[in-house]
Scaffold this motif. Structure first.
Motif, PDB file in Angstrom:
ATOM      1  N   ARG A  60      -5.209  13.770  -4.942  1.00 26.24           N
ATOM      2  CA  ARG A  60      -5.859  13.579  -6.243  1.00 26.24           C
ATOM      3  C   ARG A  60      -7.372  13.479  -6.079  1.00 26.24           C
ATOM      4  N   TRP A  61      -8.082  13.746  -7.158  1.00 27.62           N
ATOM      5  CA  TRP A  61      -9.561  13.778  -7.157  1.00 27.62           C
ATOM      6  C   TRP A  61     -10.051  12.751  -8.166  1.00 27.62           C
ATOM      7  N   ASN A  62     -10.351  11.514  -7.666  1.00 27.41           N
ATOM      8  CA  ASN A  62     -10.709  10.442  -8.599  1.00 27.41           C
ATOM      9  C   ASN A  62     -11.873   9.563  -8.153  1.00 27.41           C
ATOM     10  N   SER A  63     -12.339   9.680  -6.903  1.00 27.34           N
ATOM     11  CA  SER A  63     -13.333   8.712  -6.432  1.00 27.34           C
ATOM     12  C   SER A  63     -14.179   9.299  -5.312  1.00 27.34           C
ATOM     13  N   LEU A  64     -15.172   8.512  -4.906  1.00 26.45           N
ATOM     14  CA  LEU A  64     -16.028   8.912  -3.788  1.00 26.45           C
ATOM     15  C   LEU A  64     -15.209   9.117  -2.526  1.00 26.45           C
ATOM     16  N   GLN A  65     -14.135   8.341  -2.336  1.00 26.15           N
ATOM     17  CA  GLN A  65     -13.290   8.509  -1.155  1.00 26.15           C
ATOM     18  C   GLN A  65     -12.727   9.925  -1.092  1.00 26.15           C
ATOM     19  N   ASP A  66     -12.420  10.492  -2.249  1.00 23.31           N
ATOM     20  CA  ASP A  66     -11.894  11.851  -2.284  1.00 23.31           C
ATOM     21  C   ASP A  66     -12.966  12.865  -1.900  1.00 23.31           C
ATOM     22  N   VAL A  67     -14.220  12.586  -2.278  1.00 23.75           N
ATOM     23  CA  VAL A  67     -15.329  13.454  -1.864  1.00 23.75           C
ATOM     24  C   VAL A  67     -15.482  13.404  -0.345  1.00 23.75           C
ATOM     25  N   LYS A  68     -15.414  12.202   0.220  1.00 17.57           N
ATOM     26  CA  LYS A  68     -15.505  12.064   1.681  1.00 17.57           C
ATOM     27  C   LYS A  68     -14.382  12.824   2.375  1.00 17.57           C
ATOM     28  N   PHE A  69     -13.187  12.719   1.826  1.00 19.60           N
ATOM     29  CA  PHE A  69     -12.023  13.418   2.369  1.00 19.60           C
ATOM     30  C   PHE A  69     -12.283  14.928   2.380  1.00 19.60           C
ATOM     31  N   LEU A  70     -12.778  15.447   1.259  1.00 20.46           N
ATOM     32  CA  LEU A  70     -13.063  16.876   1.156  1.00 20.46           C
ATOM     33  C   LEU A  70     -14.118  17.310   2.166  1.00 20.46           C
TER      34      LEU A  70
ATOM     35  N   HIS B 239      -9.544   7.820   5.239  1.00 21.94           N
ATOM     36  CA  HIS B 239     -10.239   7.573   3.972  1.00 21.94           C
ATOM     37  C   HIS B 239      -9.341   6.950   2.905  1.00 21.94           C
ATOM     38  N   GLY B 240      -8.130   6.540   3.302  1.00 24.00           N
ATOM     39  CA  GLY B 240      -7.240   5.870   2.356  1.00 24.00           C
ATOM     40  C   GLY B 240      -6.715   6.779   1.266  1.00 24.00           C
ATOM     41  N   ILE B 241      -6.508   8.042   1.577  1.00 25.75           N
ATOM     42  CA  ILE B 241      -6.045   9.026   0.601  1.00 25.75           C
ATOM     43  C   ILE B 241      -4.518   9.117   0.657  1.00 25.75           C
ATOM     44  N   THR B 242      -3.878   9.023  -0.488  1.00 24.83           N
ATOM     45  CA  THR B 242      -2.423   9.194  -0.564  1.00 24.83           C
ATOM     46  C   THR B 242      -2.116  10.672  -0.757  1.00 24.83           C
ATOM     47  N   LEU B 243      -1.469  11.280   0.225  1.00 27.13           N
ATOM     48  CA  LEU B 243      -1.119  12.695   0.169  1.00 27.13           C
ATOM     49  C   LEU B 243       0.279  12.887  -0.397  1.00 27.13           C
TER      50      LEU B 243
ATOM     51  N   ASP C  29      -1.773  20.108  10.312  1.00 25.16           N
ATOM     52  CA  ASP C  29      -1.070  18.931   9.807  1.00 25.16           C
ATOM     53  C   ASP C  29      -1.675  17.643  10.370  1.00 25.16           C
ATOM     54  N   ALA C  30      -1.980  17.657  11.661  1.00 22.04           N
ATOM     55  CA  ALA C  30      -2.541  16.458  12.291  1.00 22.04           C
ATOM     56  C   ALA C  30      -3.913  16.125  11.710  1.00 22.04           C
ATOM     57  N   VAL C  31      -4.745  17.158  11.507  1.00 20.87           N
ATOM     58  CA  VAL C  31      -6.095  16.942  10.983  1.00 20.87           C
ATOM     59  C   VAL C  31      -6.051  16.417   9.554  1.00 20.87           C
ATOM     60  N   VAL C  32      -5.245  17.045   8.701  1.00 19.90           N
ATOM     61  CA  VAL C  32      -5.186  16.640   7.292  1.00 19.90           C
ATOM     62  C   VAL C  32      -4.652  15.223   7.169  1.00 19.90           C
ATOM     63  N   ARG C  33      -3.582  14.912   7.905  1.00 17.83           N
ATOM     64  CA  ARG C  33      -2.978  13.582   7.785  1.00 17.83           C
ATOM     65  C   ARG C  33      -3.899  12.499   8.352  1.00 17.83           C
ATOM     66  N   ALA C  34      -4.547  12.768   9.483  1.00 21.28           N
ATOM     67  CA  ALA C  34      -5.443  11.770  10.081  1.00 21.28           C
ATOM     68  C   ALA C  34      -6.657  11.525   9.192  1.00 21.28           C
ATOM     69  N   THR C  35      -7.206  12.581   8.601  1.00 19.22           N
ATOM     70  CA  THR C  35      -8.372  12.437   7.723  1.00 19.22           C
ATOM     71  C   THR C  35      -8.004  11.665   6.460  1.00 19.22           C
ATOM     72  N   ALA C  36      -6.812  11.930   5.920  1.00 25.57           N
ATOM     73  CA  ALA C  36      -6.351  11.186   4.750  1.00 25.57           C
ATOM     74  C   ALA C  36      -6.176   9.711   5.088  1.00 25.57           C
ATOM     75  N   GLU C  37      -5.611   9.409   6.223  1.00 27.38           N
ATOM     76  CA  GLU C  37      -5.419   8.020   6.640  1.00 27.38           C
ATOM     77  C   GLU C  37      -6.764   7.312   6.803  1.00 27.38           C
TER      78      GLU C  37
ATOM     79  N   LYS D  77       0.833  -1.189   0.000  1.00 29.11           N
ATOM     80  CA  LYS D  77       0.000   0.000   0.000  1.00 29.11           C
ATOM     81  C   LYS D  77       0.872   1.245   0.000  1.00 29.11           C
ATOM     82  N   ALA D  78       0.514   2.212  -0.859  1.00 27.19           N
ATOM     83  CA  ALA D  78       1.253   3.468  -0.891  1.00 27.19           C
ATOM     84  C   ALA D  78       1.033   4.214   0.413  1.00 27.19           C
ATOM     85  N   ALA D  79       2.100   4.535   1.097  1.00 32.19           N
ATOM     86  CA  ALA D  79       2.001   5.185   2.403  1.00 32.19           C
ATOM     87  C   ALA D  79       2.139   6.693   2.253  1.00 32.19           C
ATOM     88  N   ASN D  80       1.577   7.411   3.211  1.00 33.14           N
ATOM     89  CA  ASN D  80       1.742   8.852   3.249  1.00 33.14           C
ATOM     90  C   ASN D  80       3.077   9.178   3.916  1.00 33.14           C
TER      91      ASN D  80
END
Length: 848
Positions: free
Chosen positions: A511-521, A575-579, A565-573, A495-498
């Motif tokens: 990146r903006w490609n899926s429903l997961q990205d909408v949830k992240f936003l 929802h499986g978002i690679t930052l 930084d903590a909020v963005v990284r935790a939210t990405a983790e 798995k690609a890690a942050n």
């Protein structure tokens, strides 16, 4: 003395059992009224089921397998013989071993398993009344007939699949009925108000959700079903009150994957039912209307999982109430309806019991063939893995896990001849080592074939529902179907890690490609993080970023301090978002982060129209999207008071499919237009877009209706006067030449427009109507059908012609605001995953 004491204990035990047996209350004794005299509230249904379990623990067990959205319990009742009830777990495990799902050898004699589901449509409420009598008959110690049948059968009953819908109907009926029921078809009690009791809390049709499992009731029920995989599944329904009764055999088309044995046994169970109905002089019909093609019914999905799946339909439904006077002068009563479902349930049990050996033998053969000789031309399905597909791939693997479909990964690169879903052609393709692989050599191979095959063979075009649903299109993934066997590797790609080395970067990129990205936003927005979006592709650190990429800069988020930084990284983790992290706002190509092409995304206040005139299903799909899929606040507005709503309180107004002539009269529509001109965004879907077409200030125009269509018909008749000499018996088949029945089309996209961000050049739409729109002269034609965009599914010849050069997705600037037209419903039944990002684009990106 010891012998005497032991004998006394046995005698006491027998007396206790006899006392319990004598005390077992009938439904009428327990409820205080005879079944059919009134409707039973859901809580009393569950009370009686639990009462039977307490009184007869040697015959019945009850399991609460979950709760509905409104918190009502979902129950299963397991009924078996005195010998089999204690070994239920062994029987369950044995059955999974027979299917190859579990390892090991079958131990002991294996009975057939019959599962019966009642009241999946809430206002088809008679079945939850009938099941009370069925349960009593099964548990009653004096009923020698059911005792005999239970020697060979374990019966699993779901007394009410849809408690929320049932309760909506029953409560309304009790409030409006005349005392004892008014049989006049014009009485108030025969006219349910919007939205009716048929759907669940979110207004989904649960009998279209068996395969997709988008709803909480379906998810929890299917988790239990997959633990049992019964040999027979019966699903009890109602239809219009003028109809008699329907039981198997089913109508054509039957899906080609249904085995000869399954087809034959439809007739066998039909014969058992027919004997009882003939004895009672009850009318019925078979082999009409209810087919076995669409895979997400309560008869088809079990069938594709090895069962004999059947639908039972009693005339009545929400209109019938306690009594209903039919056109032939007879009065249909609730008592009549209960009797029919009760007898059909027992006939099904008898057929299962008396054919138990055949059923279990054929069940083993079915799964053995799945493992060793899977059907169909294609033996392997491959899904391309890349950075853009990660979110949709995760959604697919979650779905496969839900279905107990096995998958793996290629493990190494290779070449193969394959069908390419993207262009519909057979060609040589490259399989990469991280590509996801689904082999047909597995227990669920029939289900895989049905869900994944590019084209489903339709033996008869007169079908009941949509005709295409292939998962590669539904999930928007690049996929290939191979005729050769490719065994997947169990080794999962890393798995690609942050791995962000910069502690406080200038900006985070996603990146903006899926429903997961909408949830992240939306979750970032909820936490007051300010997010920007690039309208143009750009390059940075030798990486390419598409338009739509989210940019979270430190600038603008100073108020969050180190918390950012903590909020963005935790939210990405979460929802499986690679930052990716950037140390600068300068890009090597494209627009720098301070450019006017990098837009700040405002958190919109969203309103959603609901109520009389709006399609409950269309509304529910959107409501569920916001509340259950992306967790974003939405305000539901009722059509009855819409004229009094201050629209300036909202940024977005969504109109689901419906009839808007009353609510959006000339004055109300003018108010809406003024709100759009002031900066509002109006999103109109399907027939709501059709309502706006041709109206003043709206640039949308219908393509195939009105005078032009009449002129075409007149021209055809003039050229061929014999066209008027049609056979009355062919009227249904003549009509479908103008229909499109849930078919997949490749929509060409303008990928530079925010409505298309994340998709590239193509969007797969599930088109369900040929009433389309012309290209707009003033506006943006974002998604269009050109001359040959058809992919799969049934389309009538005239409908296919109409769907050429048609607008599917478009936007229109109006003052400072936007109107978004979605001729296709991207959220259809919650399973068309490919459309969920598109709808997110409409809500969050367009107009920013």
């Amino acid at each position: 003395m010891k012998r005497l004491f032991a004998f006394a204990l046995v005698l006491l035990s027998l007396q206790t059992v006899l006392a319990q047996q004598q005390a077992l209350q009938t439904p009428a004794q327990f409820l205080g009224y005879t079944l059919g005299e009134e409707f039973t509230m859901h809580a009393r249904i569950t009370d009686y089921v639990n009462y039977l379990a307490q009184q007869a623990p040697n015959r019945i067990r009850v399991q609460e397998y979950g709760k509905t959205y409104e918190g009502r319990p979902l129950l299963l009742a397991y009924v078996a013989s005195d010998e089999n009830l204690p070994r239920l777990e062994q029987i369950r495990e044995n059955n999974l071993r027979q299917a190859g799902i579990a390892n090991g050898q079958v131990q002991g004699k294996q009975p057939a398993i019959l599962w019966m589901s009642y009241n999946i449509h809430g206002n088809e409420s008679v079945s939850s009344e009938a099941v009370l009598q069925v349960l009593y008959d099964l548990v009653d110690p004096n009923n020698q007939q059911t005792k005999k049948w239970l020697e060979n059968t374990v019966v699993i009953l779901d007394p009410c699949v849809n408690p929320d819908g049932r309760e909506r109907y029953v409560q309304w009926y009790k409030q409006t009925q005349n005392r004892g029921g008014n049989a006049s078809p014009y009485a108030w009690e025969h006219y349910e108000p919007w939205p009716g009791g048929r759907p669940n809390h979110y207004y989904f049709d649960l009998n279209r959700d068996w395969a997709w499992q988008t709803q909480i009731e379906s998810k929890q029920r299917m988790a239990q079903y997959n633990q049992w995989l019964p040999q027979v599944h019966a699903d009890f329904h109602e239809m219009g009150p003028e109809q008699p009764y329907y039981f198997s055999p089913a109508a054509k088309p039957l899906h080609e994957s249904i085995t000869p044995w399954q087809r034959d046994f439809q007739y066998t169970i039909g014969d058992y039912n027919r004997q009882y109905f003939d004895q009672n002089n009850w009318l019925y019909f078979t082999r009409e209307n209810f087919d076995l093609f669409y895979p997400s019914y309560g008869d088809t999905w079990p069938t594709f999982n090895g069962a004999i799946g059947m639908t039972y339909e009693q005339g009545g439904s929400g209109r019938a109430g306690l009594a209903y006077k039919k056109q032939d002068g007879d009065t249909l009563t609730l008592t009549d309806r209960i009797a029919h479902h009760h007898i059909a349930s027992l006939a099904t049990l008898q057929a299962t019991a008396e054919k138990a050996d055949q059923l279990t033998q054929e069940f083993r053969k079915y799964y053995d063939n799945n493992l060793k000789k899977p059907g169909g031309d294609y033996k392997t399905f491959v899904f391309r893995a890349d950075d853009r597909s990660a979110g949709n791939m995760k959604a697919l693997t979650d779905y496969l896990d839900q279905q107990q479909i096995r998958y793996g990964y290629a493990g190494k690169s290779s070449s193969a001849k394959a069908f390419n879903y993207a262009n519909g052609k057979e060609e040589s393709v490259r399989v990469n080592q991280n590509d996801l692989v689904v082999s047909m050599y597995q227990p669920k191979s029939t289900l895989v074939k049905v869900l994944f095959e590019p084209n489903s063979n339709l033996e008869d075009s007169l079908t009941y529902d949509i005709t295409s649903w292939a998962m590669p299109y539904a999930f928007g993934l690049q996929a290939y179907a191979l005729k050769s066997r490719l065994e997947p590797s169990n080794q999962k790609p890393a798995k690609a890690a942050n791995a962000i080395s910069v502690e406080r970067p200038f900006a985070y990129l996603a990146r903006w490609n899926s429903l997961q990205d909408v949830k992240f936003l939306t979750e970032l927005m909820a936490q007051k993080v300010k997010v920007r979006m690039s309208e143009k592709p750009f390059e940075m650190d030798n990486r390419q970023y598409d338009a739509g990429t989210l940019i979270i800069t430190r600038t603008g988020n100073e108020g969050m301090g180190d918390k950012l930084d903590a909020v963005v990284r935790a939210t990405a983790e979460k929802h499986g978002i690679t930052l990716q992290a950037s140390t600068t706002g300068f890009v090597s190509s494209g627009a720098d982060f301070g450019s006017g092409s990098v837009r700040f995304l405002k958190m919109p206040k969203v309103a959603l129209m609901s109520g009389e005139g709006v399609s409950p299903y269309a509304f529910g799909e959107i409501w569920h999207y916001f509340e259950q899929q992306i967790g974003y606040p939405v305000t539901v507005l009722g059509t009855s008071y819409f004229g009094n709503v201050p629209l300036h309180e909202f940024d977005v107004l969504i109109l689901p499919a419906g009839s808007y002539g009353r609510v959006l009269n000339e004055q109300a529509l003018e108010q809406v237009k003024n709100w759009v001109r002031g900066g509002g965004k109006l999103i109109a879907l399907e027939s709501a877009a059709g309502f706006l077409a041709g109206k003043k200030d709206f640039n949308l125009q219908k393509k195939n209706g009105g005078e032009a269509a009449e002129k075409d018909k007149a021209k055809e008749t003039k050229e061929d006067p014999y066209r008027l000499l049609r056979a009355y018996g062919d009227r249904e088949r003549d009509a479908i030449s103008e229909d499109v029945q849930g078919s997949v089309f490749r929509v060409n996209l303008d990928k530079t427009h925010p409505l298309a961000f994340g998709y590239g050049d193509t969007y797969y739409a599930l088109v369900r109507t040929s009433d389309t729109f012309s290209f707009m002269k003033d506006g943006w034609n974002v998604g269009v059908l050109k001359k040959d965009n058809y992919a799969t599914g049934f389309v009538g010849a005239k409908a296919k012609e109409r769907l050429k050069d048609a607008l599917i997705l478009g936007t229109q600037p109006m003052g400072r605001g936007q109107v978004v037209y979605l001729a296709d419903n991207p959220l259809f039944r919650g399973f068309w995953h490919n459309g969920k990002l598109l709808f997110g684009n409409a809500v969050f990106l367009v107009g920013q």
